[in-house]
Design an enzyme around this catalytic site. Structure first.
Site, short mmCIF file in Angstrom:
data_model
loop_
_atom_site.label_atom_id
_atom_site.label_comp_id
_atom_site.label_asym_id
_atom_site.label_seq_id
_atom_site.Cartn_x
_atom_site.Cartn_y
_atom_site.Cartn_z
N SER A 687 -1.74 14.63 16.90
CA SER A 687 -1.56 14.06 15.57
C SER A 687 -0.53 14.79 14.72
O SER A 687 -0.21 14.34 13.62
CB SER A 687 -2.90 14.04 14.83
OG SER A 687 -3.41 15.34 14.65
N LYS A 730 -8.87 14.49 7.08
CA LYS A 730 -7.51 14.97 6.82
C LYS A 730 -7.09 14.70 5.38
O LYS A 730 -6.49 15.55 4.72
CB LYS A 730 -6.54 14.32 7.80
CG LYS A 730 -6.75 14.76 9.24
CD LYS A 730 -5.86 14.00 10.20
CE LYS A 730 -6.09 14.45 11.64
NZ LYS A 730 -5.25 13.70 12.61
#
Length: 793
Positions: A687, A730
């Site tokens: 990611s 996140k």
């Protein structure tokens, strides 16, 4: 004194058509039978007295109801018997006792008088004779059955057998048997109403066969009970003799008392069949051993464990959904989706009247309330709560227990926890299930497969007990920080419920409602002595803690309470108001101020987002170039996947150097070094791909990345941005770091719905499906970048 009056029996051919009716309750009189009756009603007494005085027969008809008096024809059965009164005795209490002889079977045609007593017109109902041979065979069979019943029933005298044998005809035999047997009123009435002698005998055969079967079964049961009683008495006498012998020898008193106590406990425990059989078998072994034998203590401990387990004890579930919702809201702030899922499970259990269902697994970073959620569920259900932590467990015997052959053997943690709970249906929390290990001692996660499988755990066998124990009533709840380390077969048995980190507003609400009151009470303070302002709490959340949960926030609040307690106890102040200034004074300089601005001020640095076992986190990806041979150097303890992402990002930037306004050979003769600080912390995953590409583009362009932008997404060699996981964690990490803009894959745009509303309002989200869109948002002055259609690939 009682008076006795007698009347002569009228010949049968003189029975009148109109007869006074004496209603009977729960009694049926048959022809050819002598029956005693008790007369208590005034109208019935008058009827009997007039019948005796006039030497008249009466009609005996049974009432349909045994509770209400018969006043009309509808209250009586149609068929009865005409009878003559042989004796009448007056009792001092005013009632009569009469002896009647049944004469003929009669049918009530109509009622002609109801006052002072019932009088009706009757017609004879003579016997209907059919096939002689069949009737004779049935009569013999009935007589044989009746003889067998007489032999089994104490209340039937043997003289009845002789009377049955001397019966003049089959009809008389049937009437004799029906009169002497204790049958239901409805059955007797059915026999009386049956005019066909053959049919009556067949009905009587069925009834006698049934009664004979019941009597034989009762005799068999009585014989068995008698045999068991004799065995128990024999055993009792032998034990008393053994006890007397041991007393004479001066030994065995304490041992026998202990065995007697264990035997009494087994009797009272009402164990399941297999456990009861095993306990009695071991007790017999124990009774034969001397107390000094090594095995004596092992068997005694084993029996004590069996008797201490809750084989049958259960608490009643409280499935009040409103109360459950109130408790969950009282104990936990926000977590609406998690609470809704728990309420749904309770609603299903309420409809099924069964709390069993899927094994729930709460997954989330530390400090978000996983364990306390289990306690709230137990409180809402009214169940006991037990918790075991399996973090670091590497021995399978910790779960299943040790065999009794080992010295110091004990049951496993599952059975021990149930013993402590005292019920077989507690809420059982298995903490840190993602931290179980395995080595040469076995794999405890494999032992957990049976515990957490609703199809198998109804007969869970602990190695120590070696008896099936029903775990199907237990509500199992597991907790974990990450799922990657949980074995797939174990994961397949659980329903995952994710608990993400808290936003600033959620932390503020938790602190005001739970943490501050808890710490004030823990430090001996009162609400009048200390006040903590909202600004002080926000300052703590922003500059002194940066976490997904609230544990560090709880510690900082405790530190403030300690400072306040010290000043109040020393007499310096009577009350303290904690504001932002006092927080800085007591806790020192802020720990997380301005880090993003400082870290991203130079070209070649990009802010990425990652998910860790403790929640979301911000990654600073640094890139630099130096003279060399075109090599890529990657440091920061990165995993293989992240290294490959760095290589893919570099390949894309080099391949599109012209589109970025760079010289084609800008990377030629240069080594590129990519570093991700916090080098002691392992990092992996795809990611960070677009953050790596952005850092390399920033390095090549000499332009710093915008300080308020963070990004996450996987990159391909063609520049496409692929979706990733953990969007909520996140984004919350970015918010905690003060970042206002987040770049994420366009395919992850639906995941933003999981974010709290205030977070969506405060932050800007840039969905991207290509790297050029990432770079446009990452650099403050996008005009310097001239992306061409070739940049898309």
């Amino acid at each position: 004194m009682s008076a006795v009056e007698e009347s002569s029996t009228r010949p049968e051919d003189q029975v009148e058509d109109t007869l006074p009716i004496l209603p009977l309750k729960d009694t049926v009189v048959f022809p050819d039978s002598m029956t005693p009756l008790a007369i208590g009603q005034e109208r019935s007494i008058r009827l009997v007295e007039e019948a005796v005085a006039n030497d008249r027969p009466i009609a005996l008809v049974t009432s349909r109801s045994s509770e209400e008096d018969a006043t009309s024809a509808e209250d009586l059965y149609e068929v009865g018997a005409s009878a003559a009164i042989h004796k009448m005795i007056r009792v001092p209490d005013g009632t009569l006792r009469i002896l009647v002889q049944g004469l003929r079977r009669v049918r009530l045609a109509r009622l002609v008088q109801s006052d002072p007593y019932l009088v009706g017109e009757f017609e004879d109902l003579p016997d209907v004779l059919g096939r002689e041979k069949e009737i004779e065979a049935l009569a013999r069979n009935v007589e044989s059955l009746f003889s067998q019943i007489i032999a089994l029933v104490p209340y039937l005298p043997d003289e009845l057998q002789l009377a049955a044998a001397n019966a003049e005809d089959p009809s008389t035999l049937a009437n004799l048997i029906a009169t002497t047997m204790r049958l239901k009123t409805a059955e007797k009435q059915e026999l009386l109403e049956e005019a066909d002698v053959e049919a009556r005998l067949r009905t009587l055969t069925v009834i006698l066969n049934r009664e004979l079967e019941v009597l034989e079964l009762g005799t068999k049961i009585q014989s068995q009970v008698q045999s068991e009683m004799e065995h128990s008495q024999r055993e009792y006498f032998l034990r008393q003799q053994l006890k007397a012998i041991q007393e004479e020898l001066g030994e065995g008193d304490e041992q026998q008392a202990e065995i007697a106590e264990l035997r009494a406990q087994i009797e009272e425990a009402h164990l399941p069949e297999e456990a009861d059989k095993q306990a009695r078998r071991e007790l017999e072994r124990l009774a034969k051993l001397p107390s000094a034998a090594a095995e004596y203590g092992v068997i005694r401990t084993y029996l004590e464990w069996i008797l201490s387990l809750p084989w049958n004890e259960m608490t009643e579930d409280d499935l009040d959904l409103d109360k459950a919702r109130e408790i969950l809201d009282e104990d936990h702030y926000d977590l609406e989706k998690v609470k809704e899922r728990i309420i749904e499970q309770l609603a299903v259990s309420k409809l099924k009247q069964d709390i069993s269902g899927p094994i729930l697994c709460f997954v989330g970073p530390p400090g978000v309330g996983k364990t306390s959620l289990g306690q709230s569920i137990a409180r809402a259900l009214g169940r006991k709560f037990v918790r075991v932590s399996v973090g670091g467990v590497r021995d399978e015997a910790e779960i299943r227990g040790h065999r009794r052959t080992y010295i110091g053997a004990l049951p496993g943690t599952i059975i021990r926890a149930l013993r402590d709970a005292g019920t077989k249906n507690p809420v059982f929390m298995i903490d840190e299930i993602d931290k179980m290990g395995s080595d040469w001692r076995g794999d405890p996660s494999s032992a957990m497969l049976e515990v957490l499988d609703p199809a198998q755990n109804s007969s869970f066998r602990d190695h120590y007990l070696d008896l099936p124990f029903d775990l199907s009533r237990v509500l199992f709840i597991c907790t974990a920080n990450v799922l990657e380390t949980v074995p797939p077969p174990l994961l397949d048995r659980m329903e995952i419920i994710r608990l993400s980190g808290y936003t600033e507003e959620e932390k503020l609400g938790i602190a005001k409602r739970y943490l501050v009151p808890k710490q004030i009470e823990a430090h001996g303070l009162t609400d009048e002595q200390i006040k903590v302002s909202d600004n002080a709490l926000r300052h703590l959340i922003r500059e002194y803690t940066r976490e997904a949960g609230v544990r560090n926030l709880d510690r900082e609040i405790a530190a403030l309470c300690r400072k306040a307690a010290a000043e109040i106890a020393a007499g310096k102040r009577k009350r303290v108001r904690v504001d932002e200034r006092r927080v800085r004074s007591w806790l020192g300089r802020p720990r997380f101020a301005g880090e993003v601005r400082k870290r991203t001020s130079d070209p070649g640095v990009a802010t990425g987002l990652a998910v860790t076992p403790t929640g979301g986190d911000v990654l600073y990806i640094e890139a630099t170039a130096m003279p060399g041979e075109g090599r890529l150097i990657v440091t920061g303890q990165l995993g293989e996947v992240m290294r490959e992402s760095a290589q893919a990002a570099l390949s894309w930037v080099r391949g599109h150097a012209g589109d970025l306004g760079l010289e084609e050979d800008w990377f030629a003769g240069k080594d590129v070094h990519i570093h991700v600080p916090a080098g002691a912390v392992p990092k992996d995953g795809p990611s960070a791909g677009i953050a790596l590409a952005t850092a390399l583009a920033s390095l090549a362009l000499g332009k710093p990345v915008s300080e308020d932008v963070a990004m996450t997404g996987e990159i391909t060699l063609t520049g496409q941005v692929l979706p990733i996981g953990g969007v909520r964690e996140k984004v919350l990490a970015a918010q905690r770091a003060g970042i206002t803009t987040v770049i994420l894959p366009k395919e992850n745009e639906p995941d933003l719905e999981d974010l709290p509303r205030e977070v969506r309002k405060q932050m800007t989200f840039v969905p991207a499906d290509h790297v050029d869109q990432v770079l446009e948002a990452a650099f403050p002055d996008a005009k310097v970048l001239e992306f061409s259609s070739a940049a898309r690939g």
